[in-house]
Design a protein around this motif. Structure first.
Motif, PDB file in Angstrom:
ATOM      1  N   CYS A 277      21.413 -37.515  21.360  1.00 44.80           N
ATOM      2  CA  CYS A 277      22.604 -37.990  22.215  1.00 44.80           C
ATOM      3  C   CYS A 277      22.441 -38.817  23.321  1.00 44.80           C
ATOM      4  O   CYS A 277      21.237 -38.758  23.908  1.00 44.80           O
ATOM      5  CB  CYS A 277      23.386 -36.494  22.738  1.00 44.80           C
TER       6      CYS A 277
ATOM      7  N   PHE B  17      24.141 -38.818  26.199  1.00 43.32           N
ATOM      8  CA  PHE B  17      24.738 -38.324  27.210  1.00 43.32           C
ATOM      9  C   PHE B  17      23.635 -37.383  27.714  1.00 43.32           C
ATOM     10  O   PHE B  17      22.866 -36.651  26.783  1.00 43.32           O
ATOM     11  CB  PHE B  17      26.062 -37.484  27.218  1.00 43.32           C
TER      12      PHE B  17
ATOM     13  N   CYS C 146      24.733 -34.321  29.499  1.00 37.21           N
ATOM     14  CA  CYS C 146      25.683 -33.318  30.154  1.00 37.21           C
ATOM     15  C   CYS C 146      25.068 -32.077  31.018  1.00 37.21           C
ATOM     16  O   CYS C 146      24.123 -31.425  30.133  1.00 37.21           O
ATOM     17  CB  CYS C 146      26.781 -33.136  29.469  1.00 37.21           C
TER      18      CYS C 146
ATOM     19  N   CYS D 279      25.532 -29.192  28.945  1.00 40.00           N
ATOM     20  CA  CYS D 279      25.204 -28.913  27.305  1.00 40.00           C
ATOM     21  C   CYS D 279      24.738 -27.709  26.982  1.00 40.00           C
ATOM     22  O   CYS D 279      23.815 -27.356  27.287  1.00 40.00           O
ATOM     23  CB  CYS D 279      24.550 -30.218  27.102  1.00 40.00           C
TER      24      CYS D 279
ATOM     25  N   VAL E  21      19.779 -32.383  21.975  1.00 43.61           N
ATOM     26  CA  VAL E  21      20.053 -33.630  22.649  1.00 43.61           C
ATOM     27  C   VAL E  21      18.285 -33.965  23.192  1.00 43.61           C
ATOM     28  O   VAL E  21      18.090 -35.344  23.023  1.00 43.61           O
ATOM     29  CB  VAL E  21      20.705 -33.355  23.974  1.00 43.61           C
TER      30      VAL E  21
ATOM     31  N   GLY F 244      27.323 -32.649  17.124  1.00 48.82           N
ATOM     32  CA  GLY F 244      25.931 -33.062  17.344  1.00 48.82           C
ATOM     33  C   GLY F 244      25.436 -31.973  18.677  1.00 48.82           C
ATOM     34  O   GLY F 244      25.946 -30.978  18.748  1.00 48.82           O
ATOM     35  N   GLY F 245      24.751 -32.724  19.525  1.00 49.89           N
ATOM     36  CA  GLY F 245      24.248 -34.235  19.778  1.00 49.89           C
ATOM     37  C   GLY F 245      25.683 -35.009  19.705  1.00 49.89           C
ATOM     38  O   GLY F 245      26.629 -34.908  19.810  1.00 49.89           O
TER      39      GLY F 245
ATOM     40  N   ASN G 153      31.715 -37.940  21.605  1.00 46.72           N
ATOM     41  CA  ASN G 153      31.722 -38.252  23.247  1.00 46.72           C
ATOM     42  C   ASN G 153      32.819 -39.646  23.447  1.00 46.72           C
ATOM     43  O   ASN G 153      32.860 -39.830  24.579  1.00 46.72           O
ATOM     44  CB  ASN G 153      30.536 -38.111  23.972  1.00 46.72           C
TER      45      ASN G 153
ATOM     46  N   ASP H 292      35.523 -35.934  23.360  1.00 51.75           N
ATOM     47  CA  ASP H 292      35.554 -35.168  24.681  1.00 51.75           C
ATOM     48  C   ASP H 292      35.938 -36.077  25.795  1.00 51.75           C
ATOM     49  O   ASP H 292      35.734 -37.110  25.758  1.00 51.75           O
ATOM     50  CB  ASP H 292      33.971 -34.996  25.086  1.00 51.75           C
TER      51      ASP H 292
ATOM     52  N   LYS I 273      35.150 -35.973  29.477  1.00 58.38           N
ATOM     53  CA  LYS I 273      34.242 -34.942  30.405  1.00 58.38           C
ATOM     54  C   LYS I 273      34.775 -34.728  31.743  1.00 58.38           C
ATOM     55  O   LYS I 273      34.498 -33.904  32.448  1.00 58.38           O
ATOM     56  CB  LYS I 273      32.892 -35.738  30.449  1.00 58.38           C
TER      57      LYS I 273
HETATM   58  S1  SF4 Z   1      27.556 -31.893  25.836  1.00 57.57           S
HETATM   59 FE1  SF4 Z   1      27.893 -33.053  23.865  1.00 57.57          FE
HETATM   60  S2  SF4 Z   1      27.958 -35.161  24.974  1.00 57.57           S
HETATM   61 FE2  SF4 Z   1      27.187 -33.936  26.454  1.00 57.57          FE
HETATM   62  S3  SF4 Z   1      24.612 -33.927  26.207  1.00 57.57           S
HETATM   63 FE3  SF4 Z   1      25.495 -32.243  25.075  1.00 57.57          FE
HETATM   64  S4  SF4 Z   1      25.982 -33.290  22.889  1.00 57.57           S
HETATM   65 FE4  SF4 Z   1      25.743 -34.967  24.502  1.00 57.57          FE
END
Ligand code: SF4
Length: 232
Positions: A28, A30, A32, A35, A41, A77-78, A105, A127, A129
């Motif tokens: 990924c 990002f 987050c 997460c 990730v 995912g990811g 995302n 998403d 965020k």
């Molecule tokens: S929440 Fe989704 S976009 Fe954020 S790090 Fe996890 S997998 Fe990636």
């Protein structure tokens, strides 16, 4: 080469109104804090790969001329859109006769435009965020808000089914911010507020200190957003 790290063989809740399987791609762009799939990730190299052929064979068996046990496949995912092979994979799934849902995302609008344009996707869950100002705090650095904005605009064109969705924490999503986001996604067909899963989080300390919204608070927030439901 696109990496598949998980296959969930049946879900009644991940594709609205449909029965689907879910594949999880590794990696990924990002980070987050909250997460709940940190193993996908960071450190996804430690998870075994599932060969694409195995996934396709499984999906084909669930969609034969005699029986159709699944309506579609959710690709999650990811972040699936970091993989350039994704559109080809989606097209193959459509070729089997299944619906395709993409969880994203929103950081790769070019790919989103491509798969909408060539009919390889039926539903996108994107998403949001938080407000634009919140993004760096939540996801880390090194992303383009312009790209996220472009993805929002692509979905608002209503060419396919979609939802915007936010995993909500009081720390990142206040009433005022809900109103701000409502303007950002004005006209959205569907918005979903999701209750977090916080058994484990990418920022290991995050779930130890965080407060969560209660059910009624989430319902009140949902009233501030367009066509919004709460997913508990
Ligand atoms: S929440 Fe989704 S976009 Fe954020 S790090 Fe996890 S997998 Fe990636």
């Amino acid at each position: 080469m696109m990496k598949f790290k998980g296959l969930h063989k049946v879900s009644l809740i991940d594709y609205p109104g449909k029965i689907c399987a879910i594949v999880f791609t590794g990696g990924c762009n990002f980070r987050c804090q909250y997460c709940h799939n940190p193993e996908l990730v960071i450190g996804d190299d430690k998870l075994p790969d599932i060969p694409e052929a195995e996934i396709l064979s499984f999906m084909q068996k669930r969609c034969t001329s005699r029986s159709k046990l699944l309506d579609g496949l959710c690709i999650s995912g990811g972040e699936p859109t970091i993989w350039e092979e994704l559109p080809k994979f989606m097209k193959t799934i459509k070729g089997i006769g299944l619906l395709v849902k993409l969880d994203t995302n929103g950081t790769n609008p070019d790919m989103i435009r491509e798969v909408i344009g060539n009919g390889s996707v039926d539903y996108i869950a994107m998403d949001i965020k938080g407000t634009p100002e919140r993004y760096p705090q939540i996801v880390g650095q090194g992303f383009s808000l312009t790209k996220i904005q472009t993805s929002i605009e692509l979905l608002l064109q209503n060419k396919i089914d979609y939802e915007f969705r936010t995993t909500v924490f009081p720390e990142f999503f206040t009433e005022e911010e809900a109103k701000q986001i409502s303007k950002w996604v004005k006209g959205a067909k569907r918005y979903v507020l999701q209750k977090p899963h916080i058994e484990k989080t990418l920022n290991g300390k995050f779930h130890q200190k965080i407060r969560l919204y209660g059910e009624q608070e989430l319902i009140n927030l949902a009233k501030l957003l367009p066509n919004c439901i709460v997913r508990l």
